[in-house]
Design a protein around this motif. Structure first.
Motif, PDB file in Angstrom:
ATOM      1  N   THR A 118       0.850  -1.180   0.000  1.00 18.69           N
ATOM      2  CA  THR A 118       0.000   0.000   0.000  1.00 18.69           C
ATOM      3  C   THR A 118       0.886   1.231   0.000  1.00 18.69           C
ATOM      4  O   THR A 118       2.046   1.175   0.418  1.00 18.69           O
ATOM      5  CB  THR A 118      -0.993   0.015   1.185  1.00 18.69           C
ATOM      6  N   GLY A 119       0.351   2.328  -0.470  1.00 14.72           N
ATOM      7  CA  GLY A 119       1.120   3.560  -0.551  1.00 14.72           C
ATOM      8  C   GLY A 119       1.443   4.134   0.820  1.00 14.72           C
ATOM      9  O   GLY A 119       0.668   3.996   1.766  1.00 14.72           O
ATOM     10  N   LYS A 120       2.580   4.790   0.913  1.00 12.89           N
ATOM     11  CA  LYS A 120       2.972   5.423   2.169  1.00 12.89           C
ATOM     12  C   LYS A 120       1.965   6.486   2.588  1.00 12.89           C
ATOM     13  O   LYS A 120       1.786   6.760   3.764  1.00 12.89           O
ATOM     14  CB  LYS A 120       4.370   6.024   2.052  1.00 12.89           C
ATOM     15  N   SER A 121       1.276   7.069   1.613  1.00 12.66           N
ATOM     16  CA  SER A 121       0.311   8.125   1.920  1.00 12.66           C
ATOM     17  C   SER A 121      -1.093   7.593   2.201  1.00 12.66           C
ATOM     18  O   SER A 121      -2.007   8.371   2.471  1.00 12.66           O
ATOM     19  CB  SER A 121       0.249   9.128   0.770  1.00 12.66           C
ATOM     20  N   CYS A 132      -5.084  -5.290  11.813  1.00 14.12           N
ATOM     21  CA  CYS A 132      -5.531  -6.635  11.438  1.00 14.12           C
ATOM     22  C   CYS A 132      -4.406  -7.664  11.544  1.00 14.12           C
ATOM     23  O   CYS A 132      -4.538  -8.783  11.047  1.00 14.12           O
ATOM     24  CB  CYS A 132      -6.093  -6.611  10.016  1.00 14.12           C
ATOM     25  N   GLY A 133      -3.304  -7.281  12.163  1.00 16.48           N
ATOM     26  CA  GLY A 133      -2.235  -8.234  12.415  1.00 16.48           C
ATOM     27  C   GLY A 133      -1.099  -8.240  11.404  1.00 16.48           C
ATOM     28  O   GLY A 133      -0.185  -9.055  11.513  1.00 16.48           O
ATOM     29  N   PHE A 134      -1.133  -7.351  10.416  1.00 18.31           N
ATOM     30  CA  PHE A 134      -0.051  -7.278   9.439  1.00 18.31           C
ATOM     31  C   PHE A 134       1.112  -6.489  10.025  1.00 18.31           C
ATOM     32  O   PHE A 134       0.916  -5.528  10.761  1.00 18.31           O
ATOM     33  CB  PHE A 134      -0.522  -6.603   8.144  1.00 18.31           C
ATOM     34  N   GLU A 135       2.322  -6.913   9.673  1.00 16.15           N
ATOM     35  CA  GLU A 135       3.515  -6.220  10.128  1.00 16.15           C
ATOM     36  C   GLU A 135       4.183  -5.529   8.951  1.00 16.15           C
ATOM     37  O   GLU A 135       4.280  -6.104   7.860  1.00 16.15           O
ATOM     38  CB  GLU A 135       4.500  -7.215  10.752  1.00 16.15           C
ATOM     39  N   LEU A 136       4.638  -4.307   9.169  1.00 16.03           N
ATOM     40  CA  LEU A 136       5.365  -3.565   8.146  1.00 16.03           C
ATOM     41  C   LEU A 136       6.734  -4.208   7.976  1.00 16.03           C
ATOM     42  O   LEU A 136       7.487  -4.353   8.933  1.00 16.03           O
ATOM     43  CB  LEU A 136       5.512  -2.095   8.555  1.00 16.03           C
ATOM     44  N   TYR A 137       7.027  -4.613   6.774  1.00 10.33           N
ATOM     45  CA  TYR A 137       8.279  -5.291   6.477  1.00 10.33           C
ATOM     46  C   TYR A 137       9.168  -4.283   5.760  1.00 10.33           C
ATOM     47  O   TYR A 137       9.052  -4.080   4.560  1.00 10.33           O
ATOM     48  CB  TYR A 137       7.996  -6.509   5.600  1.00 10.33           C
ATOM     49  N   ASP A 138      10.020  -3.622   6.510  1.00 13.70           N
ATOM     50  CA  ASP A 138      10.788  -2.526   5.935  1.00 13.70           C
ATOM     51  C   ASP A 138      12.263  -2.838   5.715  1.00 13.70           C
ATOM     52  O   ASP A 138      13.072  -1.945   5.520  1.00 13.70           O
ATOM     53  CB  ASP A 138      10.638  -1.266   6.781  1.00 13.70           C
ATOM     54  N   SER A 139      12.620  -4.114   5.716  1.00 10.87           N
ATOM     55  CA  SER A 139      14.020  -4.467   5.535  1.00 10.87           C
ATOM     56  C   SER A 139      14.370  -4.786   4.080  1.00 10.87           C
ATOM     57  O   SER A 139      15.481  -5.232   3.792  1.00 10.87           O
ATOM     58  CB  SER A 139      14.387  -5.652   6.427  1.00 10.87           C
TER      59      SER A 139
END
Length: 149
Positions: A118-121, A132-139
Motif C-alpha cells: 500500500t502507498g505510504k500516503s 488486522c495483524g499485518f507487520e510492516l516489512y521494511d528491511s
C-alpha cells in the motif's frame, strides 16, 4: 456478524461496478465492460480468489487475492492485490471482515501468509493493516520495472 463470502459468477455485474469504482479511485479511466470481462476471466480461470462484502443483498466491497509462491519456504503465499469498500459503506467493519477472509484462505491452503503493498500516503490502509495483524516489512526495497509498450 459475518457479511462476507466467496464471490460467484452471479456476482459479476455488481462486482464489476465495485471494481470499476476501485480503479477510478486509483486514477484509472472508468470502463465497466472491461472490468466485467477482467473479473469474469479471473473467476472462470480460477486465477484469483475474490471475496465480497454484502449489506442488505447488495455488494459493498471486495478483496481479490492472487496465488504466488515462496521458493525459500517452498509454500504458497497469497498476494492481497485489491481491497475496496464503497465510500458509502466505510467505517462499518467490512474491510476487516474481508481481510479475515484473506487470512482464512491462507490458513485453509497452508500458505505462508498474505502479502500486500500500500502507498505510504494511504493513511487509512496504514492504520487498518497493522490493526488486522499485518507487520510492516521494511528491511527490503520494493522495485518495479514497467513495460512501456
Amino acid at each position: 456478524m459475518k457479511n462476507t463470502r466467496k464471490s460467484t459468477i452471479q456476482d459479476l455485474t455488481q462486482l464489476a461496478e465495485l471494481f470499476d469504482q476501485y480503479r477510478v479511485f486509483y486514477h484509472k479511466e472508468s470502463d465497466i465492460p472491461a472490468a466485467e470481462n477482467f473479473l469474469k476471466e479471473r473467476i472462470e480461470n480460477k486465477d484469483s480468489e475474490i471475496f465480497v462484502a454484502e449489506e442488505n443483498g447488495n455488494l459493498v466491497g471486495f478483496v481479490q487475492l492472487y496465488p504466488i509462491f515462496s521458493s525459500t519456504r517452498m509454500k504458497p503465499y497469497w498476494l492481497l492485490n485489491d481491497l475496496y469498500v464503497n465510500e458509502n459503506h466505510r467505517g462499518k467493519g467490512f474491510s476487516k471482515e474481508l481481510i479475515e477472509e484473506a487470512k482464512q484462505l491462507a490458513k485453509s491452503t497452508d500458505a505462508c501468509g498474505v502479502l500486500l503493498e500500500t502507498g505510504k500516503s494511504n493513511d487509512v490502509g496504514n492504520q487498518l493493516y497493522p490493526a488486522c495483524g499485518f507487520e510492516l516489512y521494511d528491511s527490503v526495497n520494493f522495485y518495479e520495472w514497467t513495460n512501456n509498450l
